[in-house]
Motif scaffolding. Structure first.
Motif, PDB file in Angstrom:
ATOM      1  N   LEU A  32       0.809  -1.214   0.000  1.00  0.00           N
ATOM      2  CA  LEU A  32       0.000   0.000   0.000  1.00  0.00           C
ATOM      3  C   LEU A  32       0.847   1.270   0.000  1.00  0.00           C
ATOM      4  O   LEU A  32       0.435   2.294  -0.551  1.00  0.00           O
ATOM      5  CB  LEU A  32      -0.947   0.001   1.206  1.00  0.00           C
ATOM      6  N   VAL A  33       2.015   1.213   0.614  1.00  0.00           N
ATOM      7  CA  VAL A  33       2.873   2.408   0.614  1.00  0.00           C
ATOM      8  C   VAL A  33       3.844   2.398  -0.559  1.00  0.00           C
ATOM      9  O   VAL A  33       4.263   3.457  -1.036  1.00  0.00           O
ATOM     10  CB  VAL A  33       3.651   2.539   1.944  1.00  0.00           C
ATOM     11  N   LEU A  34       4.204   1.198  -1.046  1.00  0.00           N
ATOM     12  CA  LEU A  34       5.209   1.122  -2.100  1.00  0.00           C
ATOM     13  C   LEU A  34       4.656   1.531  -3.461  1.00  0.00           C
ATOM     14  O   LEU A  34       5.311   2.282  -4.200  1.00  0.00           O
ATOM     15  CB  LEU A  34       5.761  -0.306  -2.175  1.00  0.00           C
ATOM     16  N   VAL A  35       3.472   1.058  -3.816  1.00  0.00           N
ATOM     17  CA  VAL A  35       2.933   1.315  -5.147  1.00  0.00           C
ATOM     18  C   VAL A  35       2.740   2.808  -5.415  1.00  0.00           C
ATOM     19  O   VAL A  35       3.255   3.343  -6.415  1.00  0.00           O
ATOM     20  CB  VAL A  35       1.623   0.533  -5.370  1.00  0.00           C
ATOM     21  N   PRO A  36       2.022   3.562  -4.548  1.00  0.00           N
ATOM     22  CA  PRO A  36       1.871   5.001  -4.835  1.00  0.00           C
ATOM     23  C   PRO A  36       3.197   5.763  -4.779  1.00  0.00           C
ATOM     24  O   PRO A  36       3.395   6.720  -5.528  1.00  0.00           O
ATOM     25  CB  PRO A  36       0.914   5.478  -3.738  1.00  0.00           C
ATOM     26  N   GLU A 107       8.543  10.608   2.157  1.00  0.00           N
ATOM     27  CA  GLU A 107       7.647   9.519   1.761  1.00  0.00           C
ATOM     28  C   GLU A 107       8.440   8.250   1.471  1.00  0.00           C
ATOM     29  O   GLU A 107       8.099   7.164   1.952  1.00  0.00           O
ATOM     30  CB  GLU A 107       6.845   9.934   0.531  1.00  0.00           C
ATOM     31  N   MET A 108       9.519   8.388   0.700  1.00  0.00           N
ATOM     32  CA  MET A 108      10.325   7.214   0.364  1.00  0.00           C
ATOM     33  C   MET A 108      11.092   6.691   1.573  1.00  0.00           C
ATOM     34  O   MET A 108      11.334   5.486   1.691  1.00  0.00           O
ATOM     35  CB  MET A 108      11.300   7.552  -0.767  1.00  0.00           C
ATOM     36  N   LEU A 109      11.471   7.578   2.486  1.00  0.00           N
ATOM     37  CA  LEU A 109      12.120   7.133   3.715  1.00  0.00           C
ATOM     38  C   LEU A 109      11.170   6.257   4.522  1.00  0.00           C
ATOM     39  O   LEU A 109      11.560   5.228   5.077  1.00  0.00           O
ATOM     40  CB  LEU A 109      12.562   8.340   4.540  1.00  0.00           C
ATOM     41  N   GLY A 110       9.899   6.660   4.564  1.00  0.00           N
ATOM     42  CA  GLY A 110       8.898   5.846   5.251  1.00  0.00           C
ATOM     43  C   GLY A 110       8.675   4.509   4.575  1.00  0.00           C
ATOM     44  O   GLY A 110       8.572   3.471   5.238  1.00  0.00           O
ATOM     45  N   VAL A 111       8.604   4.509   3.239  1.00  0.00           N
ATOM     46  CA  VAL A 111       8.438   3.258   2.487  1.00  0.00           C
ATOM     47  C   VAL A 111       9.618   2.329   2.750  1.00  0.00           C
ATOM     48  O   VAL A 111       9.451   1.117   2.979  1.00  0.00           O
ATOM     49  CB  VAL A 111       8.309   3.555   0.982  1.00  0.00           C
ATOM     50  N   TYR A 112      10.806   2.890   2.709  1.00  0.00           N
ATOM     51  CA  TYR A 112      12.020   2.105   2.940  1.00  0.00           C
ATOM     52  C   TYR A 112      12.006   1.496   4.340  1.00  0.00           C
ATOM     53  O   TYR A 112      12.357   0.323   4.531  1.00  0.00           O
ATOM     54  CB  TYR A 112      13.234   3.006   2.752  1.00  0.00           C
ATOM     55  N   GLY A 113      11.573   2.278   5.315  1.00  0.00           N
ATOM     56  CA  GLY A 113      11.506   1.772   6.681  1.00  0.00           C
ATOM     57  C   GLY A 113      10.512   0.631   6.836  1.00  0.00           C
ATOM     58  O   GLY A 113      10.800  -0.372   7.504  1.00  0.00           O
ATOM     59  N   VAL A 114       9.343   0.758   6.213  1.00  0.00           N
ATOM     60  CA  VAL A 114       8.337  -0.304   6.286  1.00  0.00           C
ATOM     61  C   VAL A 114       8.856  -1.572   5.613  1.00  0.00           C
ATOM     62  O   VAL A 114       8.664  -2.695   6.116  1.00  0.00           O
ATOM     63  CB  VAL A 114       7.012   0.160   5.628  1.00  0.00           C
ATOM     64  N   ALA A 115       9.535  -1.417   4.470  1.00  0.00           N
ATOM     65  CA  ALA A 115      10.088  -2.582   3.774  1.00  0.00           C
ATOM     66  C   ALA A 115      11.159  -3.285   4.622  1.00  0.00           C
ATOM     67  O   ALA A 115      11.214  -4.523   4.677  1.00  0.00           O
ATOM     68  CB  ALA A 115      10.681  -2.151   2.433  1.00  0.00           C
ATOM     69  N   LEU A 116      11.993  -2.505   5.315  1.00  0.00           N
ATOM     70  CA  LEU A 116      13.003  -3.101   6.186  1.00  0.00           C
ATOM     71  C   LEU A 116      12.356  -3.862   7.341  1.00  0.00           C
ATOM     72  O   LEU A 116      12.830  -4.939   7.731  1.00  0.00           O
ATOM     73  CB  LEU A 116      13.935  -2.019   6.735  1.00  0.00           C
ATOM     74  N   ILE A 142      15.807   6.573  -2.261  1.00  0.00           N
ATOM     75  CA  ILE A 142      15.344   7.746  -1.520  1.00  0.00           C
ATOM     76  C   ILE A 142      16.008   8.990  -2.113  1.00  0.00           C
ATOM     77  O   ILE A 142      17.224   9.156  -1.998  1.00  0.00           O
ATOM     78  CB  ILE A 142      15.689   7.644  -0.029  1.00  0.00           C
ATOM     79  N   PRO A 143      15.264   9.860  -2.780  1.00  0.00           N
ATOM     80  CA  PRO A 143      15.891  11.053  -3.371  1.00  0.00           C
ATOM     81  C   PRO A 143      16.327  12.016  -2.275  1.00  0.00           C
ATOM     82  O   PRO A 143      15.599  12.241  -1.304  1.00  0.00           O
ATOM     83  CB  PRO A 143      14.774  11.654  -4.229  1.00  0.00           C
ATOM     84  N   PRO A 144      17.520  12.583  -2.374  1.00  0.00           N
ATOM     85  CA  PRO A 144      17.970  13.536  -1.356  1.00  0.00           C
ATOM     86  C   PRO A 144      17.109  14.790  -1.372  1.00  0.00           C
ATOM     87  O   PRO A 144      16.688  15.239  -2.446  1.00  0.00           O
ATOM     88  CB  PRO A 144      19.418  13.840  -1.769  1.00  0.00           C
ATOM     89  N   PRO A 145      16.842  15.371  -0.216  1.00  0.00           N
ATOM     90  CA  PRO A 145      16.031  16.605  -0.163  1.00  0.00           C
ATOM     91  C   PRO A 145      16.704  17.740  -0.927  1.00  0.00           C
ATOM     92  O   PRO A 145      17.932  17.781  -1.066  1.00  0.00           O
ATOM     93  CB  PRO A 145      15.958  16.920   1.341  1.00  0.00           C
ATOM     94  N   GLY A 146      15.898  18.680  -1.378  1.00  0.00           N
ATOM     95  CA  GLY A 146      16.424  19.806  -2.145  1.00  0.00           C
ATOM     96  C   GLY A 146      17.442  20.631  -1.382  1.00  0.00           C
ATOM     97  O   GLY A 146      18.455  21.069  -1.934  1.00  0.00           O
TER      98      GLY A 146
END
Length: 301
Positions: A32-36, A107-116, A142-146
């Motif tokens: 649910l978090v990875l697809v979007p 968002e990607m940091l959260g996805v990465y954490g859930v996957a781990l 995880i793209p680096p912040p601007g």
């Protein structure tokens, strides 16, 4: 023998499916978090120079994990429930905030954490610790912040513009720089993040680390030496890119230099950087081999 091997593979797959069925809520959360998140990455990041390496990282990272499944299964250990609960309490708010306010990095940091956490629940910490690289490699998604990009590229942009303009100035070209602004004849250019080397550093780091892991994972010292050469190589290549764009502007005009050729030079020089890293690897291995032979030849009898 082949039937026994096939039966063993079937049993392993069946056992993995049974184990996955026990933690289906966590796996559903991953989906649910990875697809979007991946759809957002494809729309906002992967179509830019900074994130062009993303699909490669995703494909190669998943391939690496697939090659380590047997080892992960062999090292499986029970997971601690409190670690998973605490982890979810930490990463889900990060994901929710990033998703709600369109901060793709969070968002990607959260996805990465859930996957781990899902991997931890399936295999336990000992198995993950023995296979850290495939899990760590996927962090390049995880793209680096601007603000991080701006903070890192300001000195790089100034250095690249200084070296490029002063080198051409000594060759007789009417070029000068003021900070990240470059004046060439009647034109004025601005050294952006793409030309500062940040894009090359991120993408080149990901691909080079994959290359090192595949070919030199047994020698972490040699791998660390190659990894340390990534940033200098990326900066040199981007100096060459800025010099090329200045010369295109001088001889063909600003429209030509900032059009199709602007992106083309970036792609071409990224390929040159990869070839340069492979050349450095070959050269270092040659020197290292000669050093070992000389050391053995002069060793104690």
């Amino acid at each position: 023998m082949q039937e026994a091997s096939g039966d063993g593979q079937t049993l392993r797959i069946s056992a993995m499916l049974q184990e996955a069925g026990k933690i289906w809520p966590l796996l559903l959360a991953v989906v649910l978090v990875l697809v979007p998140a991946c759809l957002t990455l494809a729309d906002q990041v992967w179509n830019t120079e900074l994130g062009a390496h993303g699909p490669i990282v995703l494909a190669t990272g998943l391939w690496l994990l697939s090659t380590r499944l047997k080892d992960l299964t062999a090292r499986r250990a029970p997971a601690k429930t409190w670690v998973i609960v605490l982890g979810l309490l930490l990463v889900l708010p990060v994901y929710t905030f990033g998703r709600a306010y369109d901060f793709i990095s969070l968002e990607m940091l959260g996805v990465y954490g859930v996957a781990l956490l899902a991997a931890y629940r399936l295999y336990g910490w000992p198995a993950m610790r023995a296979n850290l690289f495939p899990f760590g490699f996927l962090a390049f998604l995880i793209p680096p912040p601007g603000w991080v990009i701006d903070w890192l590229t300001v000195p790089l942009r100034e250095f690249v513009s200084y070296v490029a303009t002063h080198g051409l100035h000594h060759l007789g070209y009417p070029v000068a720089n003021q900070g990240v602004s470059i004046m060439v004849a009647q034109y004025q250019l601005l050294v952006e993040d793409a030309c500062a080397g940040m894009n090359s550093i991120v993408g080149l780091s990901a691909i080079t680390l994959f290359y090192i892991y595949i070919l030199h994972s047994a020698s972490w010292r040699y791998g660390a030496l190659l990894a340390a050469l990534i940033i200098p190589l990326a900066v040199v290549v981007n100096i060459a890119r800025v010099v090329t764009l200045i010369l295109l502007t001088y001889y063909a005009g600003d429209e030509v230099a900032q059009g199709f050729l602007h992106t083309t030079t970036g792609i071409a020089l990224f390929a040159v950087a990869l070839l340069g890293m492979m050349g450095l690897d070959a050269g270092l291995r040659f020197v290292y081999g000669r050093f070992i032979k000389r050391k053995d030849a002069h060793g104690p009898a």
